[in-house]
Scaffold this motif. Structure first.
Motif, PDB file in Angstrom:
ATOM      1  N   LEU A   1      -7.092   4.687  -4.530  1.00  0.00           N
ATOM      2  CA  LEU A   1      -8.340   4.652  -3.760  1.00  0.00           C
ATOM      3  C   LEU A   1      -8.554   6.061  -3.225  1.00  0.00           C
ATOM      4  O   LEU A   1      -7.767   6.558  -2.418  1.00  0.00           O
ATOM      5  N   VAL A   2      -9.622   6.692  -3.710  1.00  0.00           N
ATOM      6  CA  VAL A   2      -9.906   8.075  -3.321  1.00  0.00           C
ATOM      7  C   VAL A   2     -11.091   8.064  -2.364  1.00  0.00           C
ATOM      8  O   VAL A   2     -12.191   7.664  -2.740  1.00  0.00           O
ATOM      9  N   VAL A   3     -10.840   8.473  -1.122  1.00  0.00           N
ATOM     10  CA  VAL A   3     -11.902   8.425  -0.108  1.00  0.00           C
ATOM     11  C   VAL A   3     -12.001   9.780   0.593  1.00  0.00           C
ATOM     12  O   VAL A   3     -11.216  10.096   1.473  1.00  0.00           O
TER      13      VAL A   3
ATOM     14  N   ARG B   1       1.879  -1.488  -9.869  1.00  0.00           N
ATOM     15  CA  ARG B   1       3.117  -1.561  -9.091  1.00  0.00           C
ATOM     16  C   ARG B   1       2.955  -0.887  -7.733  1.00  0.00           C
ATOM     17  O   ARG B   1       3.756  -1.099  -6.834  1.00  0.00           O
ATOM     18  N   SER B   2       1.903  -0.036  -7.623  1.00  0.00           N
ATOM     19  CA  SER B   2       1.650   0.646  -6.346  1.00  0.00           C
ATOM     20  C   SER B   2       0.150   0.795  -6.113  1.00  0.00           C
ATOM     21  O   SER B   2      -0.632   0.769  -7.059  1.00  0.00           O
ATOM     22  N   VAL B   3      -0.173   0.982  -4.845  1.00  0.00           N
ATOM     23  CA  VAL B   3      -1.515   1.415  -4.467  1.00  0.00           C
ATOM     24  C   VAL B   3      -1.344   2.760  -3.776  1.00  0.00           C
ATOM     25  O   VAL B   3      -0.486   2.902  -2.900  1.00  0.00           O
ATOM     26  N   VAL B   4      -2.122   3.761  -4.210  1.00  0.00           N
ATOM     27  CA  VAL B   4      -2.067   5.071  -3.548  1.00  0.00           C
ATOM     28  C   VAL B   4      -3.450   5.388  -2.972  1.00  0.00           C
ATOM     29  O   VAL B   4      -4.464   5.158  -3.613  1.00  0.00           O
ATOM     30  N   VAL B   5      -3.469   5.870  -1.731  1.00  0.00           N
ATOM     31  CA  VAL B   5      -4.731   6.192  -1.069  1.00  0.00           C
ATOM     32  C   VAL B   5      -4.790   7.708  -0.886  1.00  0.00           C
ATOM     33  O   VAL B   5      -3.761   8.336  -0.638  1.00  0.00           O
TER      34      VAL B   5
ATOM     35  N   GLU C   1      -2.328  -5.328   4.206  1.00  0.00           N
ATOM     36  CA  GLU C   1      -2.883  -6.225   3.185  1.00  0.00           C
ATOM     37  C   GLU C   1      -2.236  -5.992   1.820  1.00  0.00           C
ATOM     38  O   GLU C   1      -1.962  -6.940   1.089  1.00  0.00           O
ATOM     39  N   VAL C   2      -2.005  -4.730   1.461  1.00  0.00           N
ATOM     40  CA  VAL C   2      -1.400  -4.437   0.147  1.00  0.00           C
ATOM     41  C   VAL C   2       0.049  -4.919   0.134  1.00  0.00           C
ATOM     42  O   VAL C   2       0.500  -5.525  -0.844  1.00  0.00           O
ATOM     43  N   GLU C   3       0.781  -4.695   1.208  1.00  0.00           N
ATOM     44  CA  GLU C   3       2.194  -5.104   1.221  1.00  0.00           C
ATOM     45  C   GLU C   3       2.349  -6.621   1.136  1.00  0.00           C
ATOM     46  O   GLU C   3       3.336  -7.103   0.596  1.00  0.00           O
ATOM     47  N   LYS C   4       1.340  -7.347   1.623  1.00  0.00           N
ATOM     48  CA  LYS C   4       1.369  -8.821   1.484  1.00  0.00           C
ATOM     49  C   LYS C   4       1.399  -9.235   0.018  1.00  0.00           C
ATOM     50  O   LYS C   4       1.878 -10.300  -0.325  1.00  0.00           O
ATOM     51  N   THR C   5       0.820  -8.396  -0.860  1.00  0.00           N
ATOM     52  CA  THR C   5       0.761  -8.752  -2.282  1.00  0.00           C
ATOM     53  C   THR C   5       2.057  -8.378  -3.013  1.00  0.00           C
ATOM     54  O   THR C   5       2.198  -8.637  -4.203  1.00  0.00           O
ATOM     55  N   GLY C   6       2.977  -7.679  -2.327  1.00  0.00           N
ATOM     56  CA  GLY C   6       4.240  -7.286  -2.936  1.00  0.00           C
ATOM     57  C   GLY C   6       4.155  -5.972  -3.711  1.00  0.00           C
ATOM     58  O   GLY C   6       5.112  -5.544  -4.341  1.00  0.00           O
ATOM     59  N   VAL C   7       2.998  -5.325  -3.645  1.00  0.00           N
ATOM     60  CA  VAL C   7       2.791  -4.057  -4.348  1.00  0.00           C
ATOM     61  C   VAL C   7       3.133  -2.915  -3.375  1.00  0.00           C
ATOM     62  O   VAL C   7       2.847  -3.010  -2.186  1.00  0.00           O
ATOM     63  N   GLY C   8       3.749  -1.835  -3.880  1.00  0.00           N
ATOM     64  CA  GLY C   8       4.100  -0.695  -3.022  1.00  0.00           C
ATOM     65  C   GLY C   8       2.842  -0.015  -2.478  1.00  0.00           C
ATOM     66  O   GLY C   8       1.827   0.066  -3.179  1.00  0.00           O
ATOM     67  N   PHE C   9       2.919   0.468  -1.250  1.00  0.00           N
ATOM     68  CA  PHE C   9       1.752   1.114  -0.648  1.00  0.00           C
ATOM     69  C   PHE C   9       2.087   2.548  -0.256  1.00  0.00           C
ATOM     70  O   PHE C   9       3.094   2.799   0.407  1.00  0.00           O
ATOM     71  N   PHE C  10       1.237   3.470  -0.653  1.00  0.00           N
ATOM     72  CA  PHE C  10       1.464   4.885  -0.344  1.00  0.00           C
ATOM     73  C   PHE C  10       0.202   5.535   0.200  1.00  0.00           C
ATOM     74  O   PHE C  10      -0.883   5.336  -0.333  1.00  0.00           O
ATOM     75  N   VAL C  11       0.388   6.311   1.260  1.00  0.00           N
ATOM     76  CA  VAL C  11      -0.701   7.131   1.782  1.00  0.00           C
ATOM     77  C   VAL C  11      -0.032   8.423   2.258  1.00  0.00           C
ATOM     78  O   VAL C  11       1.055   8.371   2.835  1.00  0.00           O
TER      79      VAL C  11
END
Ligand code: KG4
Ligand code: ZN
Length: 361
Positions: free
Chosen positions: A144-146, A293-297, A314-324
């Motif tokens: 997600l690029v913001v 496998r991950s979401v990167v912001v 919210e992302v961690e609830k899905t079991g996917v790694g979260f990075f910012v």
């Protein structure tokens, strides 16, 4: 491998020395100079002023970042950005690469924002977080690029194979924050000021008044991954003009309550909630659709407190790694440019020219 990276796309002049480390990069030194205060009185960036400031800052910033380090090559952001600003970084990088007889790598500034998630810092191992053991994002990832000029959802199959999967049809998220801030008469740059204003408001105060201050969540129920932020901005414009808003008083007014400020802060909070809700919903839809496998912001708006916290939860609830990225690597910096040159190297000739309208993929 060690790289000198240069960033001069807009109103930040930055240089960094970065080296490869365990599938990511380590920052040896990162220096950022900003001309943001010079643009404050104009309420936005003046390209000519930004370019002149780039010229003043570029060599001192590079010398400070380099210290006594020897590097294996030079990396530079060549777009997207403002032509005058870009030219300063690109020409300086070319001269250094030529004088040192070292390779020159061209870097897409937006891709660099994304790759800031591969900067390894000790503090990245967050306590109590499910992503504790992972130091760099596992691929495939949804990005997600913001930023101030871009809002995109992308799929990263590998470090080089990226596909655009959705994005804004009109304003970028950062642009919407900046415009809403201007309507609320907050100082420039608006994004961080909106964040500050929103965080003054307690959950109770927001919940008690959110119906009165209600803003739309554009396209939230649409099936695709498209976004739109011009409608929220227009709704803020209507709201600040309305009698209800101007004559609003809180239920409990203390002697020292600044009603004007409280009213603005609640609207700033509602605005941040609206933008966050839409971004979270669309990111989760992308996760459902692409099984990453991950979401990167990435990008300046990734510094937003509400967005970081809500999206992580919210992302961690899905079991996917979260990075910012850490806050210092969310806004424009050169460490991310070095990360991009190391992880996704594109060597360039000395005929490199800036490309002001480059996209993220
Ligand atoms: O990525 P960036 O530094 O520059 C571009 O490449 O565009 O993003 C700048 C944008 C601006 O619109 C700024 O207002 C916004 O990011 N921004 C924020 C926050 N910090 C910066 N927006 C919301 N909350 C923040 N904390
Ligand atoms: Zn940027």
């Amino acid at each position: 491998m060690k790289v000198l990276a240069i960033e001069s796309t807009c109103d930040e002049t930055a240089a960094a020395v970065v080296e490869s480390l365990a599938g990511g990069v380590r920052v040896v030194k990162s220096v950022v100079a900003s001309s943001v205060e010079m643009h404050e009185k104009y309420g936005g960036i003046v390209p000519e002023v930004a370019a002149r400031e780039q010229i003043k800052s570029i060599l001192p910033v590079i010398f400070e970042a380099l210290g006594g380090e020897e590097v294996d090559g030079v990396a530079v952001s060549y777009g997207p950005g403002l032509m005058g600003s870009l030219l300063v970084g690109v020409e300086t990088a070319k001269v250094l690469a030529w004088a040192w007889r070292k390779p020159l790598w061209r870097v897409n500034h937006m891709a660099a924002h994304v790759l800031a998630n591969w900067i390894i810092e000790k503090t990245q191992k967050l306590k109590n977080s499910k992503t504790q053991k992972i130091e760099v994002p596992e691929l495939p990832a949804v990005g997600l690029v913001v930023s101030g000029g871009h809002t995109d959802l992308i799929l990263l199959e590998s470090l080089t194979n990226w596909t655009w999967i959705g994005g804004t049809r009109d304003d970028a998220a950062g642009e919407a924050f900046d415009k809403a801030a201007r309507l609320l008469e907050l100082p420039y740059p608006g994004g961080p000021e909106m964040d500050k204003a929103a965080s003054q408001v307690t959950d109770e105060a927001w919940k008690a008044n959110k119906n009165l201050f209600k803003l739309p969540r554009p396209m939230i129920h649409d099936p695709g991954l498209d976004l739109s932020f011009s409608g929220i901005k227009a709704a803020v414009a209507r709201m600040v003009e309305s009698k209800e808003f101007r004559e609003w008083i809180p239920d409990q007014v203390g002697d020292d309550t600044n009603v004007d400020e409280l009213r603005k802060n609640i609207l700033a909070r509602e605005f941040s909630e609206a933008v966050t809700e839409v971004l979270v919903k669309k990111t989760l839809m992308a996760v459902k659709q692409y099984f990453p496998r991950s979401v990167v912001v990435a990008g300046g708006v990734a510094a937003n407190k509400g967005l970081r916290e809500t999206l992580r939860g919210e992302v961690e609830k899905t079991g996917v790694g979260f990075f910012v990225p850490e806050l210092k690597y969310c806004g424009d910096n050169a460490a991310m440019v070095g990360a991009a040159a190391i992880l996704r190297p594109v060597e360039s000739g000395l005929d490199l020219r800036p490309e002001p309208s480059l996209g993220v993929v």
